[in-house]
Motif scaffolding. Structure first.
Motif, PDB file in Angstrom:
ATOM      1  N   GLY A  15       0.896  -1.318  -0.150  1.00 17.19           N
ATOM      2  CA  GLY A  15       0.027   0.007  -0.074  1.00 17.19           C
ATOM      3  C   GLY A  15       0.898   1.386  -0.039  1.00 17.19           C
ATOM      4  N   ALA A  16       2.019   1.201   0.772  1.00 17.77           N
ATOM      5  CA  ALA A  16       2.763   2.254   0.744  1.00 17.77           C
ATOM      6  C   ALA A  16       3.380   2.658  -0.548  1.00 17.77           C
ATOM      7  CB  ALA A  16       3.897   2.023   1.777  1.00 17.77           C
ATOM      8  N   ALA A  17       3.838   1.629  -1.128  1.00 20.12           N
ATOM      9  CA  ALA A  17       4.486   1.652  -2.615  1.00 20.12           C
ATOM     10  C   ALA A  17       3.385   2.404  -3.603  1.00 20.12           C
ATOM     11  CB  ALA A  17       4.845   0.371  -3.055  1.00 20.12           C
ATOM     12  N   MET A  18       2.118   2.037  -3.392  1.00 14.69           N
ATOM     13  CA  MET A  18       1.039   2.494  -4.473  1.00 14.69           C
ATOM     14  C   MET A  18       0.826   3.809  -4.127  1.00 14.69           C
ATOM     15  SD  MET A  18      -1.852  -0.611  -4.341  1.00 14.69           S
ATOM     16  CE  MET A  18      -1.465  -2.146  -4.997  1.00 14.69           C
ATOM     17  N   LEU A  19       0.778   4.240  -2.789  1.00 14.98           N
ATOM     18  CA  LEU A  19       0.594   5.524  -2.289  1.00 14.98           C
ATOM     19  C   LEU A  19       1.743   6.746  -2.766  1.00 14.98           C
ATOM     20  CD1 LEU A  19      -1.162   5.142   0.857  1.00 14.98           C
ATOM     21  CD2 LEU A  19      -2.161   6.075  -0.997  1.00 14.98           C
ATOM     22  N   MET A  20       3.101   6.075  -2.742  1.00 15.20           N
ATOM     23  CA  MET A  20       4.081   6.878  -2.994  1.00 15.20           C
ATOM     24  C   MET A  20       4.160   6.931  -4.567  1.00 15.20           C
ATOM     25  SD  MET A  20       7.202   5.192  -0.681  1.00 15.20           S
ATOM     26  CE  MET A  20       8.443   6.214  -1.529  1.00 15.20           C
ATOM     27  N   GLN A  21       3.619   6.059  -5.199  1.00 14.53           N
ATOM     28  CA  GLN A  21       3.790   6.345  -6.688  1.00 14.53           C
ATOM     29  C   GLN A  21       2.527   7.086  -6.975  1.00 14.53           C
ATOM     30  OE1 GLN A  21       6.168   4.689  -8.631  1.00 14.53           O
ATOM     31  NE2 GLN A  21       5.577   6.189 -10.211  1.00 14.53           N
ATOM     32  N   MET A  22       1.428   7.344  -6.413  1.00 11.10           N
ATOM     33  CA  MET A  22       0.454   8.325  -6.650  1.00 11.10           C
ATOM     34  C   MET A  22       0.697   9.657  -6.036  1.00 11.10           C
ATOM     35  SD  MET A  22      -3.022   6.664  -5.282  1.00 11.10           S
ATOM     36  CE  MET A  22      -3.987   5.326  -6.199  1.00 11.10           C
TER      37      MET A  22
ATOM     38  N   VAL B  72      -5.841  -0.516   8.037  1.00  6.66           N
ATOM     39  CA  VAL B  72      -5.911   0.552   9.069  1.00  6.66           C
ATOM     40  C   VAL B  72      -4.593   1.265   9.187  1.00  6.66           C
ATOM     41  CG1 VAL B  72      -5.971   0.705  11.786  1.00  6.66           C
ATOM     42  CG2 VAL B  72      -7.505  -0.795  10.546  1.00  6.66           C
ATOM     43  N   ALA B  73      -3.553   0.606   9.089  1.00 10.40           N
ATOM     44  CA  ALA B  73      -2.356   1.178   9.160  1.00 10.40           C
ATOM     45  C   ALA B  73      -1.981   2.287   7.855  1.00 10.40           C
ATOM     46  CB  ALA B  73      -1.101   0.224   8.842  1.00 10.40           C
ATOM     47  N   ILE B  74      -2.429   1.862   6.772  1.00  5.40           N
ATOM     48  CA  ILE B  74      -2.409   2.758   5.665  1.00  5.40           C
ATOM     49  C   ILE B  74      -3.241   3.943   5.775  1.00  5.40           C
ATOM     50  CG2 ILE B  74      -2.979   2.820   3.029  1.00  5.40           C
ATOM     51  CD1 ILE B  74      -2.351  -0.015   3.040  1.00  5.40           C
ATOM     52  N   ILE B  75      -4.434   3.667   6.239  1.00  3.96           N
ATOM     53  CA  ILE B  75      -5.304   4.973   6.558  1.00  3.96           C
ATOM     54  C   ILE B  75      -4.669   5.725   7.566  1.00  3.96           C
ATOM     55  CG2 ILE B  75      -7.463   5.360   7.654  1.00  3.96           C
ATOM     56  CD1 ILE B  75      -8.727   3.153   6.457  1.00  3.96           C
ATOM     57  N   ALA B  76      -4.178   5.457   8.761  1.00  2.00           N
ATOM     58  CA  ALA B  76      -3.429   6.171   9.732  1.00  2.00           C
ATOM     59  C   ALA B  76      -2.197   6.763   9.232  1.00  2.00           C
ATOM     60  CB  ALA B  76      -2.879   4.954  10.949  1.00  2.00           C
ATOM     61  N   MET B  77      -1.510   6.020   8.277  1.00  3.29           N
ATOM     62  CA  MET B  77      -0.400   6.674   7.730  1.00  3.29           C
ATOM     63  C   MET B  77      -0.532   8.027   6.743  1.00  3.29           C
ATOM     64  SD  MET B  77       2.532   4.561   5.238  1.00  3.29           S
ATOM     65  CE  MET B  77       1.152   4.092   4.366  1.00  3.29           C
ATOM     66  N   VAL B  78      -1.687   7.847   6.177  1.00  3.44           N
ATOM     67  CA  VAL B  78      -1.925   8.862   5.504  1.00  3.44           C
ATOM     68  C   VAL B  78      -2.666   9.998   6.212  1.00  3.44           C
ATOM     69  CG1 VAL B  78      -3.840   9.784   3.423  1.00  3.44           C
ATOM     70  CG2 VAL B  78      -2.343   7.680   3.428  1.00  3.44           C
ATOM     71  N   GLN B  79      -3.643   9.878   6.939  1.00  2.00           N
ATOM     72  CA  GLN B  79      -4.143  10.767   7.969  1.00  2.00           C
ATOM     73  C   GLN B  79      -3.118  11.467   8.860  1.00  2.00           C
ATOM     74  OE1 GLN B  79      -7.622  11.366   7.514  1.00  2.00           O
ATOM     75  NE2 GLN B  79      -7.409  13.028   8.858  1.00  2.00           N
ATOM     76  N   VAL B  80      -2.705  10.576   9.677  1.00  2.00           N
ATOM     77  CA  VAL B  80      -1.619  11.251  10.487  1.00  2.00           C
ATOM     78  C   VAL B  80      -0.345  11.599   9.810  1.00  2.00           C
ATOM     79  CG1 VAL B  80      -0.463  11.058  12.743  1.00  2.00           C
ATOM     80  CG2 VAL B  80      -2.868  10.141  12.220  1.00  2.00           C
ATOM     81  N   GLY B  81       0.321  10.714   9.154  1.00  2.00           N
ATOM     82  CA  GLY B  81       1.747  10.962   8.649  1.00  2.00           C
ATOM     83  C   GLY B  81       1.735  12.131   7.665  1.00  2.00           C
ATOM     84  N   VAL B  82       0.783  11.800   6.687  1.00  2.00           N
ATOM     85  CA  VAL B  82       0.750  12.833   5.677  1.00  2.00           C
ATOM     86  C   VAL B  82      -0.240  14.409   5.797  1.00  2.00           C
ATOM     87  CG1 VAL B  82      -0.053  13.377   3.249  1.00  2.00           C
ATOM     88  CG2 VAL B  82       1.251  11.100   3.804  1.00  2.00           C
ATOM     89  N   GLY B  83      -1.466  13.791   6.331  1.00  2.00           N
ATOM     90  CA  GLY B  83      -2.422  14.974   6.457  1.00  2.00           C
ATOM     91  C   GLY B  83      -2.012  16.022   7.466  1.00  2.00           C
TER      92      GLY B  83
END
Length: 304
Positions: free
Chosen positions: A36-43, A245-256
């Motif tokens: 999931g992290a790789a997909m999001l990084m490419q996005m 859940v980890a991917i959602i938290a990564m985007v919501q907290v880490g990125v957002g």
């Protein structure tokens, strides 16, 4: 086929091999999180490229008095040379490439430097050290080479620079990081597949007497195999859910909450809308791999 009996057999197998199931869940969780992290990084790379491609400009720097390139052999660009550049930028040959042109004098460039850096820099920079510049916005950012070719040997032009090239090292670094994440995810997925296969074989071995009786009474291979496949699917589904859940938290907290406030030059970040595309893919990958590896393992064990 009795659904309740099959589900009961699957849950029994999960309970008997609890430690192996936990291992499968954890490995699946880690591997799918990397996927999931790789997909999001490419996005994110695509979003950043698209954002800056729309805003990046090609700068046509006119000669300064102290320029040493061949086009500036006569010193600073004359008014005629500056006008000739403007005429070529507005010519029919470049009309389909150029979207907008803005001319900035060396004095305007000097004022902009002081406004950005502060008046303390006035003693280090003078208008004569800065170029008269045409800032060109392109209709298609990928055609910046057309502008470079048009003014490569043009008298009075010191340099043609594409701003987007300064971001290429960043994009390259992000791409390498994506490849690393994909590589780690691939290794972890292989480990998950092997663990699932091992878990299914152990579960089948623990119930070998029951399986023998089922064969004697004429149970079909599909009836025998389905509970074992469900064991692998259930374990992978739990790991996939944790990864989601980890991917959602990564985007919501880490990125957002963090990265978007710390990094100013990236204004378009991945969000929960992108996560909504990634999470189903992650779950499908996890469940599909589990079903295939579990099915292969139990079929091979039954043939022995």
């Amino acid at each position: 086929m009795r659904v309740g009996l099959i589900l009961g057999e699957a849950l029994t197998g999960l309970r008997r091999n609890a430690s192996m199931v936990i291992s499968v869940v954890l490995v699946t969780f880690v591997s799918l999180t990397f996927v999931g992290a790789a997909m999001l990084m490419q996005m994110q790379i695509s979003k950043t490229k698209d954002y800056w491609a729309e805003r990046a400009q090609v700068a046509v720097y006119m000669c300064r008095e102290d320029a040493t390139v061949q086009n500036c052999a006569d010193g600073a660009a004359t008014d005629e040379q500056i006008a000739a550049v403007a005429e070529r930028l507005e010519s029919p040959a470049l009309q389909s490439v150029v979207r907008e042109v803005r001319f900035e004098t060396s004095q305007e460039a000097y004022d902009n430097v002081l406004s950005l850096m502060g008046q303390d820099y006035a003693e280090f920079v003078s208008p004569e050290q800065l170029n008269n510049t045409y800032w060109v916005n392109l209709a298609d950012p990928s055609q910046s080479d057309v502008i470079s070719e048009a003014f490569k040997d043009f008298d009075g032009v010191e340099e043609v620079a594409n701003q987007l090239q300064y971001l290429d090292p960043l994009f390259s670094a992000l791409t390498v990081a994506t490849y690393i994440a994909v590589g780690i995810a691939g290794l972890m997925l292989i480990a998950a597949v092997l663990l699932i296969a091992t878990t299914i074989r152990l579960s089948a071995y623990a119930r070998r007497r029951e399986l023998g009786i089922m064969r004697l009474v004429g149970a079909s291979n599909r009836f025998i195999q389905t509970p074992f496949i469900l064991e692998g699917v259930f374990a992978a589904l739990i790991g996939s859910a944790l990864a989601s859940v980890a991917i959602i938290a990564m985007v919501q907290v880490g990125v957002g909450d963090y990265l978007s406030s710390q990094i100013d030059f990236v204004t378009s970040w991945v969000n929960l809308g992108d996560v909504a595309l990634v999470v189903p893919a992650v779950i499908v990958i996890g469940v599909a791999l589990a079903a295939v590896s579990a099915g292969f393992a139990i079929r091979r064990w039954l043939r022995t």
